[in-house]
Design a protein around this motif. Sequence first.
Motif, PDB file in Angstrom:
ATOM      1  N   MET A  34      11.307  42.031  76.935  1.00  0.00           N
ATOM      2  CA  MET A  34      12.562  41.778  77.619  1.00  0.00           C
ATOM      3  C   MET A  34      12.542  42.552  78.936  1.00  0.00           C
ATOM      4  O   MET A  34      12.590  43.769  78.945  1.00  0.00           O
ATOM      5  CB  MET A  34      13.702  42.236  76.681  1.00  0.00           C
ATOM      6  CG  MET A  34      15.042  42.343  77.300  1.00  0.00           C
ATOM      7  SD  MET A  34      16.403  42.491  76.129  1.00  0.00           S
ATOM      8  CE  MET A  34      16.186  44.102  75.445  1.00  0.00           C
TER       9      MET A  34
ATOM     10  N   TYR B 162      20.596  49.947  78.079  1.00  0.00           N
ATOM     11  CA  TYR B 162      19.884  49.599  76.852  1.00  0.00           C
ATOM     12  C   TYR B 162      19.288  50.850  76.191  1.00  0.00           C
ATOM     13  O   TYR B 162      19.398  51.035  74.979  1.00  0.00           O
ATOM     14  CB  TYR B 162      18.791  48.569  77.168  1.00  0.00           C
ATOM     15  CG  TYR B 162      18.062  48.082  75.951  1.00  0.00           C
ATOM     16  CD1 TYR B 162      18.661  47.171  75.080  1.00  0.00           C
ATOM     17  CD2 TYR B 162      16.774  48.512  75.669  1.00  0.00           C
ATOM     18  CE1 TYR B 162      17.981  46.715  73.960  1.00  0.00           C
ATOM     19  CE2 TYR B 162      16.096  48.066  74.556  1.00  0.00           C
ATOM     20  CZ  TYR B 162      16.705  47.161  73.695  1.00  0.00           C
ATOM     21  OH  TYR B 162      16.044  46.727  72.580  1.00  0.00           O
TER      22      TYR B 162
ATOM     23  N   CYS C 199      20.344  52.141  72.537  1.00  0.00           N
ATOM     24  CA  CYS C 199      19.334  52.320  71.487  1.00  0.00           C
ATOM     25  C   CYS C 199      19.362  53.746  70.943  1.00  0.00           C
ATOM     26  O   CYS C 199      19.190  53.960  69.740  1.00  0.00           O
ATOM     27  CB  CYS C 199      17.940  51.982  72.021  1.00  0.00           C
ATOM     28  SG  CYS C 199      17.642  50.220  72.211  1.00  0.00           S
TER      29      CYS C 199
ATOM     30  N   LYS D  79      18.935  45.681  67.946  1.00  0.00           N
ATOM     31  CA  LYS D  79      18.680  46.183  69.301  1.00  0.00           C
ATOM     32  C   LYS D  79      18.432  45.035  70.277  1.00  0.00           C
ATOM     33  O   LYS D  79      19.005  45.008  71.368  1.00  0.00           O
ATOM     34  CB  LYS D  79      17.488  47.143  69.300  1.00  0.00           C
ATOM     35  CG  LYS D  79      17.801  48.481  68.657  1.00  0.00           C
ATOM     36  CD  LYS D  79      16.583  49.369  68.668  1.00  0.00           C
ATOM     37  CE  LYS D  79      16.886  50.744  68.102  1.00  0.00           C
ATOM     38  NZ  LYS D  79      15.695  51.622  68.124  1.00  0.00           N
ATOM     39  N   GLU D  80      17.585  44.100  69.881  1.00  0.00           N
ATOM     40  CA  GLU D  80      17.212  43.013  70.788  1.00  0.00           C
ATOM     41  C   GLU D  80      18.397  42.083  71.070  1.00  0.00           C
ATOM     42  O   GLU D  80      18.730  41.815  72.217  1.00  0.00           O
ATOM     43  CB  GLU D  80      16.053  42.216  70.188  1.00  0.00           C
ATOM     44  CG  GLU D  80      15.486  41.172  71.116  1.00  0.00           C
ATOM     45  CD  GLU D  80      14.675  41.752  72.255  1.00  0.00           C
ATOM     46  OE1 GLU D  80      14.565  41.074  73.285  1.00  0.00           O
ATOM     47  OE2 GLU D  80      14.154  42.880  72.135  1.00  0.00           O
ATOM     48  N   ASN D  81      19.051  41.598  70.028  1.00  0.00           N
ATOM     49  CA  ASN D  81      20.100  40.590  70.197  1.00  0.00           C
ATOM     50  C   ASN D  81      21.447  41.185  70.604  1.00  0.00           C
ATOM     51  O   ASN D  81      22.060  40.741  71.570  1.00  0.00           O
ATOM     52  CB  ASN D  81      20.279  39.772  68.919  1.00  0.00           C
ATOM     53  CG  ASN D  81      19.091  38.877  68.629  1.00  0.00           C
ATOM     54  OD1 ASN D  81      18.159  38.798  69.415  1.00  0.00           O
ATOM     55  ND2 ASN D  81      19.117  38.217  67.510  1.00  0.00           N
TER      56      ASN D  81
ATOM     57  N   GLY E  88      20.980  44.018  73.565  1.00  0.00           N
ATOM     58  CA  GLY E  88      20.546  43.274  74.749  1.00  0.00           C
ATOM     59  C   GLY E  88      21.703  42.520  75.384  1.00  0.00           C
ATOM     60  O   GLY E  88      21.858  42.494  76.604  1.00  0.00           O
TER      61      GLY E  88
END
Length: 186
Positions: free
Chosen positions: A1, A11, A15, A149-151, A154
């Motif tokens: 990403m 981010y 995190c 974390k990603e979805n 982000g």
Amino acid sequence: MALFRKEQRRYDSACAVIDNSLKIDSRISVARVDLYYKKGKGSLEKINNDLDKLRLNSRSKPSIFKDQIGYIIKIEKGGSDNYHSHALFIFKGHKVRKHKYRVEQIGRYWQEVITKGDSIYHNCNTKEYDKNCLGVIERSNVDDVGVLKENVLGYLCKDEQSIKNNDGSDKKIKEFRCSAVAKKKK
């Protein structure tokens, strides 16, 4: 990403909130609520002040915020000056299992007490968001932590719909805020 510098800082901070929460409790309960105003009732200053109230009042509202170990909040601006916020509250998962109900409590508190009826909310801990790993997450489930974390992070950290304080005021508006997680008690 691939992220821009501001998004990357957000981010990384978000995190860190998740990672620190998982150090405090091996099971976390992640509650996400979107906070809006009714048409014509919100402004940038109002949402900023109301989010400060929500955050500060959490200390005196243990029926809702007991066992909270972290939060991440982002203010955004939609079309026609529609300010809204995406908020993620992290609770000790061994204590808070009913995450959907907890989101309802937070949303009603926002709507009834903080904004005195000028707002609405959306509970994101519903079936439509299952792929985002909201709810109870185990530290050992690296796949779910990664999806969270990603979805979710982000999405919260994106720069689209970012606010700009271009109303001529000098007032500092913090569009992205997250907690400093308390140290684990021995």
